[in-house]
Scaffold this active site. Structure first.
Site, PDB file in Angstrom:
ATOM      1  N   GLU A 169      -4.707 -14.478 -53.778  1.00  0.00           N
ATOM      2  CA  GLU A 169      -4.992 -15.067 -52.477  1.00  0.00           C
ATOM      3  C   GLU A 169      -4.369 -16.447 -52.250  1.00  0.00           C
ATOM      4  OE1 GLU A 169      -9.239 -14.860 -51.739  1.00  0.00           O
ATOM      5  OE2 GLU A 169      -9.193 -12.678 -51.645  1.00  0.00           O
ATOM      6  N   GLU A 220      -9.257  -5.893 -54.341  1.00  0.00           N
ATOM      7  CA  GLU A 220     -10.647  -6.324 -54.165  1.00  0.00           C
ATOM      8  C   GLU A 220     -11.195  -5.753 -52.865  1.00  0.00           C
ATOM      9  OE1 GLU A 220     -11.540 -10.575 -54.234  1.00  0.00           O
ATOM     10  OE2 GLU A 220     -10.141 -10.842 -55.899  1.00  0.00           O
TER      11      GLU A 220
HETATM   12  S1  NCW Z   1     -14.145 -16.506 -51.289  1.00  0.00           S
HETATM   13  C1  NCW Z   1     -13.130 -15.248 -51.317  1.00  0.00           C
HETATM   14  N1  NCW Z   1     -13.311 -14.244 -52.203  1.00  0.00           N
HETATM   15  C2  NCW Z   1     -14.494 -13.960 -52.923  1.00  0.00           C
HETATM   16  C3  NCW Z   1     -14.293 -14.465 -54.336  1.00  0.00           C
HETATM   17  O1  NCW Z   1     -15.390 -14.201 -55.149  1.00  0.00           O
HETATM   18  C4  NCW Z   1     -13.062 -13.901 -55.003  1.00  0.00           C
HETATM   19  O2  NCW Z   1     -12.738 -14.648 -56.140  1.00  0.00           O
HETATM   20  C5  NCW Z   1     -11.913 -13.939 -54.019  1.00  0.00           C
HETATM   21  O3  NCW Z   1     -10.800 -13.267 -54.552  1.00  0.00           O
HETATM   22  C6  NCW Z   1     -14.524 -12.502 -52.832  1.00  0.00           C
HETATM   23  O4  NCW Z   1     -13.103 -12.212 -52.803  1.00  0.00           O
HETATM   24  C7  NCW Z   1     -12.347 -13.386 -52.676  1.00  0.00           C
HETATM   25  N2  NCW Z   1     -12.143 -15.184 -50.453  1.00  0.00           N
HETATM   26  C8  NCW Z   1     -11.940 -16.115 -49.457  1.00  0.00           C
HETATM   27  C9  NCW Z   1     -12.075 -15.465 -48.159  1.00  0.00           C
HETATM   28  C10 NCW Z   1     -11.734 -16.383 -47.076  1.00  0.00           C
HETATM   29  C11 NCW Z   1     -12.917 -17.075 -46.508  1.00  0.00           C
HETATM   30  C12 NCW Z   1     -12.599 -17.609 -45.193  1.00  0.00           C
HETATM   31  C13 NCW Z   1     -13.391 -18.829 -44.915  1.00  0.00           C
HETATM   32  C14 NCW Z   1     -12.936 -19.447 -43.643  1.00  0.00           C
HETATM   33  C15 NCW Z   1     -13.457 -20.812 -43.505  1.00  0.00           C
END
Ligand code: NCW
Length: 447
Positions: free
Chosen positions: A166, A352
């Site tokens: 990501e 994921e």
């Molecule tokens: S926070 C996120 N995640 C979660 C995390 O546990 C994992 O490590 C990540 O690969 C679940 O999957 C991913 N992703 C971020 C998403 C974007 C959030 C948008 C917030 C906008 C302010």
């Protein structure tokens, strides 16, 4: 629709990340990461917790691999903690760190579980952050040194490699919005970070090719369909720009070697040359073997003249998870079909997908029927994409067990296994784990 209807060599797995589960934050020579520092800074994590102990996976990895075996998955996605290998980010190697991942991989293979290794899931060595972190091109060099060492050490046994998890989060969530480590709030900095991460990705893919290893390599992007609230030209413009920001800022460089013009021109007007040399983004398009897609939700936007993206996120009606993300299963099909059409052909993995809910233990049981429903609908929509000819090769549920959910601490539970933080981190299968096991065993159908 049963498991047996998916391709016979399809990978079914679960995913985790080093900082979220390992703990042992200062053991066996591990160096400090930006997440250690961030979590130790008061006010950064909502419940005031840290990943110091997390799920203690570092000491319990054998037990956790037994959980994988119990589920019946044939693959497992995990990440390597860079500061365990290079406590200072570069230079001296910590053999004990390598020993841990060697043992983990050997145990997985012994149990017949194929590893998918992510090189970078956010825990940058803190010493590199002192010198600017991802804004400094020296970090790109250090990343290559780290990647090469892992290729050499594990390349004979690990067949699937992801460079970054990501990059949107690495860049924008961490350097523009400041919600993740290192907690910087500066858009220009975020753009520099995105650029360097993308270049580091391309260089790592090239280095991997140079080693003539048997495995495959790709990157993991978090992708969202972006929908305009209405069919008005203004809302559509908002959706186009928001799609550039969330998705195409990374998709276009890795597949086409350039940034999307629509947004590049906006950023250039504001910041001039945020990267020394835009052309160097070409390096990012070194040919990959697969793309990893993390899918959680969609975004609905409307026109907002005040915003530089001309858009604002609209909260639509409908069911949401505990992260407050809309549940939108058809979006996984939409995104897979779109990638295949616009950037393919390329092998795709859902690296994921999953959901956080307010799981509670009652009489020793966790009846997480919402999660079962969530997974069922997303599995089905993935199957529909495959039926449309999209080469989806595997699917990893996030996550094996409840863990440290970054800025939310332990307050969000994504696991198939419940972790009892009050009782020695005991892992207890939720109903969703039992359901997944039955699905994998062809005992139940998705209808
Ligand atoms: S926070 C996120 N995640 C979660 C995390 O546990 C994992 O490590 C990540 O690969 C679940 O999957 C991913 N992703 C971020 C998403 C974007 C959030 C948008 C917030 C906008 C302010």
């Amino acid at each position: 629709m049963k498991r047996e209807m998916f391709p016979s060599d399809f990978l079914w797995g679960v995913a985790t990340a080093s900082y979220q589960i390992e703990g042992a934050y200062n053991e066996d020579g591990k160096g400090e990461s930006i997440w250690d520092r961030f979590a130790h800074t008061p006010g950064k994590i909502k419940d005031g917790t840290t990943g110091d102990v997390a799920c203690d996976h570092y000491h319990r990895y054998r037990e956790d691999i037994a959980l994988l075996k119990e589920l019946g998955v044939n693959s497992y996605r995990f990440s390597v903690s860079w500061p365990r290998i290079f406590p200072c980010g570069k230079g001296e190697v910590n053999q004990k760190g390598l020993d841990f991942y060697n043992a983990l991989v050997d145990e997985l293979l012994k149990q017949g579980i194929k590893p998918l290794l992510t090189l970078y899931h956010w825990d940058l060595p803190q010493p590199l952050q002192f010198h600017g972190g991802w804004t400094n091109t020296d970090t790109v060099q250090a990343f290559l040194e780290y990647a090469m060492l892992l290729f050499k050490t594990l390349g004979d046994r690990v067949e699937l490699w992801a460079t970054f998890n990501e990059p949107w989060c690495i860049s924008f969530l961490s350097h523009e919005l400041g919600e993740h480590a290192p907690g910087i709030k500066d858009r220009r900095t975020a753009l520099q970070v995105a650029h360097n991460v993308l270049v580091a990705h391309g260089k790592a893919v090239k280095a991997f090719r140079g080693k003539n290893l048997p495995g495959k390599i790709g990157i993991v992007l978090n992708l969202y369909p972006v929908h305009p609230l209405s069919e008005s030209e203004q809302d559509k413009e908002a959706a186009t720009l928001s799609d550039c920001y969330r998705n195409r800022w990374f998709l276009d460089p890795v597949f086409k070697g350039k940034y999307p013009e629509e947004l590049l021109s906006v950023y250039q007007k504001l910041y001039g040359d945020f990267a020394k040399d835009y052309e160097s983004i070409q390096v990012a398009s070194e040919k990959m073997d697969f793309l990893g897609v993390n899918y959680y939700s969609r975004e609905v936007v409307s026109y907002d003249p005040k915003s530089i993206l001309k858009s604002k996120t609209v909260k639509v009606e409908g069911k949401r998870t505990d992260m407050d993300w809309e549940i939108y299963p058809q979006g996984i099909q939409e995104i897979l079909v779109r990638i295949n059409r616009e950037y393919g052909p390329i092998d795709l993995y859902v690296t994921e997908n999953g959901a956080a809910f307010k799981d509670e233990m009652k009489n020793g049981k966790i009846q997480d029927y919402e999660r079962i429903d969530f997974l069922k609908e997303h599995f089905k929509n993935t199957y529909y994409a495959i039926q449309q000819g999209v080469p989806v090769k595997g699917y990893f549920v996030w996550s094996l067990m409840d863990n440290f959910e970054w800025a939310h601490g332990y307050s969000k539970r994504f696991g198939l296994f419940y972790v009892d933080y009050n009782d020695n981190l005991k892992r207890i299968p939720k109903e969703s784990a039992r359901w997944f096991k039955k699905f994998l065993n062809n005992e139940i159908s998705l209808e």
